[in-house]
Design a protein around this motif. Structure first.
Motif, PDB file in Angstrom:
ATOM      1  N   LEU A 153       2.324  -3.336  -4.911  1.00 31.66           N
ATOM      2  CA  LEU A 153       3.018  -2.080  -4.652  1.00 31.66           C
ATOM      3  C   LEU A 153       4.483  -2.269  -4.999  1.00 31.66           C
ATOM      4  O   LEU A 153       5.133  -3.203  -4.514  1.00 31.66           O
ATOM      5  CB  LEU A 153       2.863  -1.664  -3.186  1.00 31.66           C
ATOM      6  N   ALA A 201       1.477   1.551  -7.861  1.00 31.47           N
ATOM      7  CA  ALA A 201       0.404   0.668  -7.389  1.00 31.47           C
ATOM      8  C   ALA A 201      -0.334   0.074  -8.572  1.00 31.47           C
ATOM      9  O   ALA A 201      -0.605   0.759  -9.567  1.00 31.47           O
ATOM     10  CB  ALA A 201      -0.569   1.441  -6.494  1.00 31.47           C
ATOM     11  N   GLU A 242      -2.126   5.024  -5.742  1.00 37.60           N
ATOM     12  CA  GLU A 242      -0.828   5.689  -5.593  1.00 37.60           C
ATOM     13  C   GLU A 242      -0.975   6.986  -4.809  1.00 37.60           C
ATOM     14  O   GLU A 242      -0.107   7.342  -4.001  1.00 37.60           O
ATOM     15  CB  GLU A 242      -0.207   5.954  -6.963  1.00 37.60           C
ATOM     16  N   CYS A 268      -1.099   6.116  -1.228  1.00 38.98           N
ATOM     17  CA  CYS A 268       0.242   5.789  -0.731  1.00 38.98           C
ATOM     18  C   CYS A 268       0.999   7.055  -0.329  1.00 38.98           C
ATOM     19  O   CYS A 268       1.718   7.070   0.682  1.00 38.98           O
ATOM     20  CB  CYS A 268       1.032   5.038  -1.801  1.00 38.98           C
TER      21      CYS A 268
END
Length: 356
Positions: A184, A193, A206, A209
């Motif tokens: 990350l 990512a 991602e 996230c």
């Protein structure tokens, strides 16, 4: 980082398609298309011995394609579907493994089920990554609920998440915590990512996230002034100095003279990782960056992932943006390979061009 998952094993029945045995196919069609409803009638129609046909009938009854009421034969729904599709469907038990994110309880796509993706059964702190980096386990304080499996198997797009299309009576048989190794990268625009599921950025991770702000909060945050001191000291020790600038995407760039790349251009426009921070090595000389880009493109052209002219064109465009020069055309790349005496790479490019 080690991304927290649930690895769920389920058992279920599926309609497994297989190739018909020749006689089974003809017996099925004799009953379903010709309307023959006894083994004797089918044997006479096909010119086969009745004993042979009765063997086929017994097998087709065993796999659920035929039923018999006395001597009268009839196709089951599975048998009719098999006859229509030309494939012999059989009910089979499967035990697929399913991966779920522990932050959102959402399923992972099939891209994360390849052999290249290592899912760990424990958060091993000794796992070595790129350039000796160590992985740290993220924590998600959520509880598994069996309903997430039920919701997944009802989805029309379930095959994209490692669930068979034809599935019946799924049951959760096993559950364990698991972890997916990931890199990350914090930038001014959010997290990037990278996992083994993709050659480039892992767009799926991602997205997770963005849905789990606690992930960003868990990452170490180096103040810009500390990073600046860190990289200035690194440039002084490794290269006798250099010009340090912070890019709009928050990544630091160390600009070096042409002489720093006299031995090799491999590191030009690449990234140095040190103490979990990134620095891009750079040179302001466009001609040198263009040469470095073409050298890199020739190496990439050897990759198994570059399997067509279109794939090569895409990678050339990516490299142009990375080196901040106009991307090379395939013809320019061929000329560079010929000029540098790399005949094997020239042949490789020609093969990609001819396979349109």
């Amino acid at each position: 980082m080690l991304w927290p998952l649930w690895q769920v094993e389920i058992t279920a029945r599926v309609e497994d398609p297989a190739e018909y045995e020749l006689l089974d196919s003809f017996v099925t069609r004799a009953v379903g298309q010709a309307g023959l409803d006894t083994a004797a009638a089918v044997a006479g129609f096909l010119g086969l011995g009745e004993r042979t046909v009765r063997g086929c009938v017994q097998y087709l009854m065993t796999v659920g394609h035929l039923t018999a009421d006395g001597e009268r034969l009839e196709l089951t729904p599975r048998g009719r579907r098999s006859m229509h599709d030309g494939r012999r469907y059989e009910s089979k038990e499967v035990r697929p493994q399913l991966l779920f994110d522990r932050y959102t309880a959402g399923p992972f796509p099939r891209s994360h089920y390849t052999n290249a993706v290592a899912v760990l059964d424990r958060p091993d702190p000794s796992l070595d990554g790129v350039r000796g980096s160590r992985f740290t386990a993220l924590f998600a304080g959520t509880t598994f609920r069996p309903e997430i499996v039920d919701a997944l198997v009802r989805r029309p797009d379930r095959t994209g998440y490692n669930v068979p299309a034809e599935i019946d009576r799924p049951r959760v048989e096993g559950l364990r915590d698991a972890w997916l190794p990931a890199y990350l990268v914090r930038t001014g625009q959010g997290l990037l990512a990278y996992t083994a599921a993709s050659d480039g950025r892992d767009a799926f991770l991602e997205g997770l996230c963005r849905q789990a702000p606690e992930v960003t909060n868990a990452l170490p945050d180096t103040p810009p002034e500390d990073a600046e001191r860190h990289w200035k000291e690194w440039l002084r020790k490794e290269h006798g100095g250099g010009i340090l600038r912070r890019q709009p995407n928050s990544v630091w760039r160390g600009t070096l003279p042409v002489s720093a790349f006299a031995a090799s251009t491999r590191r030009l426009a690449s990234y140095v990782v040190h103490d979990e921070q990134f620095l891009q090595l750079w040179c302001d000389d466009q001609a040198l960056r263009r040469t470095a880009m073409r050298d890199r493109a020739l190496r990439i052209a050897q990759s198994r992932d570059v399997d067509s002219r279109a794939a090569l064109d895409r990678r050339l465009g990516d490299l142009g943006r990375q080196y901040e020069v106009a991307p090379s055309t395939v013809d320019e790349l061929r000329a560079h390979a010929a000029r540098t005496g790399q005949e094997d790479l020239l042949a490789r490019i020609d093969a990609l061009i001819s396979d349109r």
